[in-house]
Design an enzyme around this catalytic site. Structure first.
Site, PDB file in Angstrom:
ATOM      1  N   ASN A  10       0.830  -1.223   0.000  1.00 17.98           N
ATOM      2  CA  ASN A  10       0.000   0.000   0.000  1.00 17.98           C
ATOM      3  C   ASN A  10       0.852   1.256   0.000  1.00 17.98           C
ATOM      4  O   ASN A  10       0.598   2.196  -0.754  1.00 17.98           O
ATOM      5  CB  ASN A  10      -0.882   0.035   1.260  1.00 17.98           C
ATOM      6  CG  ASN A  10      -1.915  -1.062   1.243  1.00 17.98           C
ATOM      7  OD1 ASN A  10      -2.494  -1.354   0.207  1.00 17.98           O
ATOM      8  ND2 ASN A  10      -2.131  -1.699   2.390  1.00 17.98           N
ATOM      9  N   ARG A  42       8.110  -9.706  -1.733  1.00 15.52           N
ATOM     10  CA  ARG A  42       8.004 -11.139  -1.491  1.00 15.52           C
ATOM     11  C   ARG A  42       7.806 -11.880  -2.819  1.00 15.52           C
ATOM     12  O   ARG A  42       8.362 -12.924  -3.043  1.00 15.52           O
ATOM     13  CB  ARG A  42       6.797 -11.386  -0.571  1.00 15.52           C
ATOM     14  CG  ARG A  42       6.825 -12.645   0.199  1.00 15.52           C
ATOM     15  CD  ARG A  42       5.742 -12.646   1.246  1.00 15.52           C
ATOM     16  NE  ARG A  42       4.699 -11.661   0.948  1.00 15.52           N
ATOM     17  CZ  ARG A  42       3.799 -11.248   1.825  1.00 15.52           C
ATOM     18  NH1 ARG A  42       3.814 -11.723   3.043  1.00 15.52           N
ATOM     19  NH2 ARG A  42       2.879 -10.364   1.495  1.00 15.52           N
ATOM     20  N   ARG A  43       6.991 -11.280  -3.703  1.00 16.45           N
ATOM     21  CA  ARG A  43       6.664 -11.939  -4.978  1.00 16.45           C
ATOM     22  C   ARG A  43       7.003 -11.009  -6.144  1.00 16.45           C
ATOM     23  O   ARG A  43       6.275 -10.041  -6.394  1.00 16.45           O
ATOM     24  CB  ARG A  43       5.171 -12.270  -5.025  1.00 16.45           C
ATOM     25  CG  ARG A  43       4.732 -13.259  -3.956  1.00 16.45           C
ATOM     26  CD  ARG A  43       3.273 -13.122  -3.642  1.00 16.45           C
ATOM     27  NE  ARG A  43       2.970 -11.830  -3.016  1.00 16.45           N
ATOM     28  CZ  ARG A  43       1.750 -11.365  -2.808  1.00 16.45           C
ATOM     29  NH1 ARG A  43       0.715 -12.044  -3.186  1.00 16.45           N
ATOM     30  NH2 ARG A  43       1.576 -10.203  -2.217  1.00 16.45           N
ATOM     31  N   LYS A 103       5.973   1.005  12.908  1.00 16.45           N
ATOM     32  CA  LYS A 103       5.679   1.351  14.316  1.00 16.45           C
ATOM     33  C   LYS A 103       5.934   0.185  15.251  1.00 16.45           C
ATOM     34  O   LYS A 103       6.427   0.352  16.359  1.00 16.45           O
ATOM     35  CB  LYS A 103       4.228   1.834  14.455  1.00 16.45           C
ATOM     36  CG  LYS A 103       3.192   0.745  14.218  1.00 16.45           C
ATOM     37  CD  LYS A 103       1.916   1.269  13.636  1.00 16.45           C
ATOM     38  CE  LYS A 103       2.008   1.271  12.124  1.00 16.45           C
ATOM     39  NZ  LYS A 103       0.788   1.382  11.398  1.00 16.45           N
ATOM     40  N   VAL A 130       3.685   6.934  12.928  1.00 15.72           N
ATOM     41  CA  VAL A 130       2.566   7.387  13.772  1.00 15.72           C
ATOM     42  C   VAL A 130       1.723   8.396  12.993  1.00 15.72           C
ATOM     43  O   VAL A 130       2.229   9.422  12.547  1.00 15.72           O
ATOM     44  CB  VAL A 130       3.068   8.054  15.077  1.00 15.72           C
ATOM     45  CG1 VAL A 130       1.887   8.481  15.944  1.00 15.72           C
ATOM     46  CG2 VAL A 130       3.986   7.123  15.848  1.00 15.72           C
ATOM     47  N   ILE A 134       0.280  13.007   9.076  1.00 17.74           N
ATOM     48  CA  ILE A 134       0.283  14.145  10.013  1.00 17.74           C
ATOM     49  C   ILE A 134       1.702  14.374  10.540  1.00 17.74           C
ATOM     50  O   ILE A 134       2.284  13.481  11.159  1.00 17.74           O
ATOM     51  CB  ILE A 134      -0.663  13.890  11.204  1.00 17.74           C
ATOM     52  CG1 ILE A 134      -2.046  13.485  10.713  1.00 17.74           C
ATOM     53  CG2 ILE A 134      -0.723  15.112  12.107  1.00 17.74           C
ATOM     54  CD1 ILE A 134      -2.992  13.034  11.817  1.00 17.74           C
ATOM     55  N   LYS A 203       2.041   3.113  18.852  1.00 17.04           N
ATOM     56  CA  LYS A 203       2.176   4.554  18.571  1.00 17.04           C
ATOM     57  C   LYS A 203       2.303   5.347  19.875  1.00 17.04           C
ATOM     58  O   LYS A 203       3.067   6.317  19.948  1.00 17.04           O
ATOM     59  CB  LYS A 203       0.964   5.033  17.767  1.00 17.04           C
ATOM     60  CG  LYS A 203       0.943   4.422  16.369  1.00 17.04           C
ATOM     61  CD  LYS A 203      -0.408   4.601  15.707  1.00 17.04           C
ATOM     62  CE  LYS A 203      -0.426   4.024  14.309  1.00 17.04           C
ATOM     63  NZ  LYS A 203      -1.779   4.000  13.724  1.00 17.04           N
ATOM     64  N   GLY A 300      -3.376   5.104   5.031  1.00 22.87           N
ATOM     65  CA  GLY A 300      -3.596   5.130   3.586  1.00 22.87           C
ATOM     66  C   GLY A 300      -2.277   5.242   2.855  1.00 22.87           C
ATOM     67  O   GLY A 300      -1.323   5.847   3.366  1.00 22.87           O
TER      68      GLY A 300
HETATM   69  P1  NAP Z   1       1.635  -4.080   2.793  1.00 24.95           P
HETATM   70  O1  NAP Z   1       0.666  -3.490   1.839  1.00 24.95           O
HETATM   71  O2  NAP Z   1       1.311  -5.354   3.447  1.00 24.95           O
HETATM   72  O3  NAP Z   1       3.011  -4.291   1.964  1.00 24.95           O
HETATM   73  C1  NAP Z   1       4.084  -5.017   2.480  1.00 24.95           C
HETATM   74  C2  NAP Z   1       5.160  -5.157   1.384  1.00 24.95           C
HETATM   75  O4  NAP Z   1       6.246  -5.855   1.939  1.00 24.95           O
HETATM   76  C3  NAP Z   1       4.695  -5.925   0.155  1.00 24.95           C
HETATM   77  O5  NAP Z   1       5.216  -5.316  -1.006  1.00 24.95           O
HETATM   78  C4  NAP Z   1       5.329  -7.311   0.334  1.00 24.95           C
HETATM   79  O6  NAP Z   1       5.682  -7.951  -0.881  1.00 24.95           O
HETATM   80  C5  NAP Z   1       6.582  -6.947   1.072  1.00 24.95           C
HETATM   81  N1  NAP Z   1       7.063  -8.042   1.926  1.00 24.95           N
HETATM   82  C6  NAP Z   1       6.417  -8.659   2.937  1.00 24.95           C
HETATM   83  N2  NAP Z   1       7.176  -9.630   3.481  1.00 24.95           N
HETATM   84  C7  NAP Z   1       8.347  -9.609   2.769  1.00 24.95           C
HETATM   85  C8  NAP Z   1       9.534 -10.380   2.810  1.00 24.95           C
HETATM   86  N3  NAP Z   1       9.703 -11.349   3.704  1.00 24.95           N
HETATM   87  N4  NAP Z   1      10.516 -10.082   1.916  1.00 24.95           N
HETATM   88  C9  NAP Z   1      10.377  -9.113   1.009  1.00 24.95           C
HETATM   89  N5  NAP Z   1       9.253  -8.337   0.913  1.00 24.95           N
HETATM   90  C10 NAP Z   1       8.267  -8.601   1.784  1.00 24.95           C
HETATM   91  O7  NAP Z   1       2.052  -3.037   3.934  1.00 24.95           O
HETATM   92  P2  NAP Z   1       1.793  -1.461   3.953  1.00 24.95           P
HETATM   93  O8  NAP Z   1       0.392  -1.180   4.308  1.00 24.95           O
HETATM   94  O9  NAP Z   1       2.358  -0.861   2.717  1.00 24.95           O
HETATM   95  O10 NAP Z   1       2.668  -1.037   5.238  1.00 24.95           O
HETATM   96  C11 NAP Z   1       4.077  -0.957   5.182  1.00 24.95           C
HETATM   97  C12 NAP Z   1       4.614  -0.348   6.485  1.00 24.95           C
HETATM   98  O11 NAP Z   1       4.097   0.961   6.630  1.00 24.95           O
HETATM   99  C13 NAP Z   1       4.232  -1.111   7.761  1.00 24.95           C
HETATM  100  O12 NAP Z   1       5.275  -1.013   8.691  1.00 24.95           O
HETATM  101  C14 NAP Z   1       3.025  -0.352   8.256  1.00 24.95           C
HETATM  102  O13 NAP Z   1       2.849  -0.477   9.641  1.00 24.95           O
HETATM  103  C15 NAP Z   1       3.436   1.057   7.889  1.00 24.95           C
HETATM  104  N6  NAP Z   1       2.306   1.969   7.769  1.00 24.95           N
HETATM  105  C16 NAP Z   1       1.285   1.666   6.932  1.00 24.95           C
HETATM  106  C17 NAP Z   1       0.209   2.528   6.833  1.00 24.95           C
HETATM  107  C18 NAP Z   1      -0.942   2.244   5.905  1.00 24.95           C
HETATM  108  O14 NAP Z   1      -1.892   3.034   5.882  1.00 24.95           O
HETATM  109  N7  NAP Z   1      -0.915   1.200   5.126  1.00 24.95           N
HETATM  110  C19 NAP Z   1       0.181   3.694   7.615  1.00 24.95           C
HETATM  111  C20 NAP Z   1       1.262   3.998   8.454  1.00 24.95           C
HETATM  112  C21 NAP Z   1       2.320   3.107   8.513  1.00 24.95           C
HETATM  113  P3  NAP Z   1       4.578  -8.366  -2.004  1.00 24.95           P
HETATM  114  O15 NAP Z   1       4.140  -7.054  -2.611  1.00 24.95           O
HETATM  115  O16 NAP Z   1       5.306  -9.210  -2.952  1.00 24.95           O
HETATM  116  O17 NAP Z   1       3.491  -9.041  -1.255  1.00 24.95           O
END
Ligand code: NAP
Length: 424
Positions: A10, A42-43, A103, A130, A134, A203, A300
């Site tokens: 995301n 991962r993929r 986090k 966090v 913001i 957080k 997001g």
């Molecule tokens: P996500 O959509 O689940 O994406 C995770 C990514 O990491 C994917 O591209 C996945 O690969 C890759 N991945 C997972 N395991 C892996 C491994 N073992 N080796 C290599 N690549 C691997 O997560 P996200 O929502 O983008 O969040 C990412 C970070 O930002 C997290 O720490 C989250 O807490 C933080 N965050 C997210 C948000 C939010 O709104 N989403 C807000 C604030 C903070 P594939 O694409 O191949 O599956």
């Protein structure tokens, strides 16, 4: 300046888009172009739509990518503790600066990451961890560094705020509001981390540590989620001209710090009461600055990527100038106050026999434990009555002992709910 991106989900996807769409502005702000060296996922064969990135840059070998000599900055957006921790520490050991949104990792083991970054003289930035878009950590870490912060109180989880907002607006129960949140994409397939308060607790640890110059980990944070909040709690709150929010509260009190996450009633007139839906807001009270409120999208892909890019520019600029950001500031070394000693007010709702003398019995239990009642409301329902008491401030230990004993009174059929009251 070469950037290795770990994770392209995301947030990572939006980081790639912004790096591409704003490359000329970013180059002008940094002083040289920011170039993607590779993207670890991962993929590799997953369909990533029209992402503006050469397919040859994708790899499953994160370790190879972060140890490459030409990589300057590693952006970690995989999440979770491992392998993220190993990758970040390896990259730091190789002299790379770090930007992360992780986090969970920062709240569990921020101290060792800071130590490694400081020893290697590289930057570690994590604004996205966090409240996403913001700007909150930089203000705490830099703008308010000359002040003394006494309290940080906020809504830092969009999923639970959406659910509680819908419960307030429609009178729905928790399960129904959660289902709506899932249908609209505001809740994950497994919503445990959000609804049980783990995400907000991580957080809270990060905010408390930065605000009070001390070390707070996720396990230091008292945590209660929203799964036990009922439609009748929400109705009680409305009756008191309050709303229920999942609050993250960190307070400094002398040589102590406390950090907690739990649902609480706040008056409708409090600025946090009007933060609805998936939005986040954090209210900071500092001795000289007074009250400050930060509000915006707390999750997001694009909003989180905005915070990541802000960090990326800062890290890239400091690398060019040879400077590095402030290391962890934990000099205050405060004691983490256990929840039993934390002082707040309570809303206690009891189902009691509708008989003379019950109110006096209940009042005497409160009095025996030193908990003073501020208001009491009794509503008859046949042979049963609902008795709702709102207390003056008391410690959690006093309140727990009171509630235990109330539950043993023959006239009390059940303690229907106990909720903290904040923000007055
Ligand atoms: P996500 O959509 O689940 O994406 C995770 C990514 O990491 C994917 O591209 C996945 O690969 C890759 N991945 C997972 N395991 C892996 C491994 N073992 N080796 C290599 N690549 C691997 O997560 P996200 O929502 O983008 O969040 C990412 C970070 O930002 C997290 O720490 C989250 O807490 C933080 N965050 C997210 C948000 C939010 O709104 N989403 C807000 C604030 C903070 P594939 O694409 O191949 O599956």
């Amino acid at each position: 300046m070469k950037v290795a991106l770990l994770g392209c989900g995301n947030v990572g996807t939006e980081v790639v888009r912004l790096l591409h769409a704003q490359r000329d502005d970013l180059a002008a702000r940094v002083g040289e172009p920011l170039e993607l060296a590779g993207v670890a996922v991962r993929r590799v064969d997953k369909d990533r739509g029209d992402l503006p990135v050469d397919a040859s840059l994708f790899t499953t070998d994160a370790r190879e990518l972060i140890t490459r000599d030409d990589v300057d900055i590693v952006v970690e957006l995989v999440g979770g503790i491992e392998p993220a921790r190993t990758w970040i520490t390896t990259a730091i050991g190789r002299g790379k600066s770090i930007v992360t949104g992780n986090k969970a990792l920062l709240a569990e083991d921020g101290a060792s990451l800071y130590r490694a970054a400081s020893a290697a003289n590289v930057d570690l930035y994590y604004e996205a961890s966090v409240a996403a878009a913001i700007p909150l950590l930089r203000p705490l870490r830099e703008s308010l560094h000359g002040d003394r912060i006494v309290r940080v109180m906020g809504i830092v989880n969009g999923t639970t705020n959406f659910i509680l907002s819908r419960m307030t607006e429609t009178g729905a129960g928790f399960a129904e509001a959660l289902e709506e949140a899932s249908d609209l994409g505001y809740a994950e397939a497994d919503p445990t981390a959000d609804v049980e308060g783990y995400d907000a607790a991580a957080k809270a640890a990060i905010l408390a540590g930065l605000a009070f110059h001390t070390r707070v980990t996720a396990s230091d944070v008292y945590r209660e989620g929203i799964t036990e909040v009922t439609a009748s709690d929400v109705a009680s709150a409305v009756h008191m001209d309050c709303v229920i929010k999942l609050l993250c509260i960190a307070t400094r009190d002398g040589a102590d710090v406390s950090a907690r996450v739990h649902p609480a009633m706040i008056p409708r007139t409090h600025p946090l009461a009007s933060v609805n839906g998936a939005y986040n807001a954090v209210f900071i009270e500092a001795e000289a600055a007074g009250q400050l409120m930060f509000y915006g999208a707390g999750a997001g892909g694009a909003p989180t990527a905005s915070a990541v890019l802000g960090d990326l520019v800062a890290v890239a600029r400091s690398r060019r100038s040879g400077a590095s950001a402030a290391a962890e500031s934990a000099y205050a070394d405060l004691r983490v106050r256990p929840m039993s000693e934390v002082v707040t007010r309570y809303h206690v709702s009891l189902d009691v026999d509708d008989e003379p003398g019950v109110l006096a019995e209940v009042a005497s239990v409160f009095a025996e434990h030193g908990v003073s009642m501020r208001t009491v409301r009794q509503t008859g329902r046949g042979d049963e009555a609902a008795l709702v008491a709102v207390t003056h401030t008391a410690t959690d230990a006093q309140l727990s002992a009171t509630v235990d004993e109330l539950g043993k009174l023959p006239a009390v059929r059940q303690v229907a709910s106990v909720m903290r009251v904040e923000g007055e």
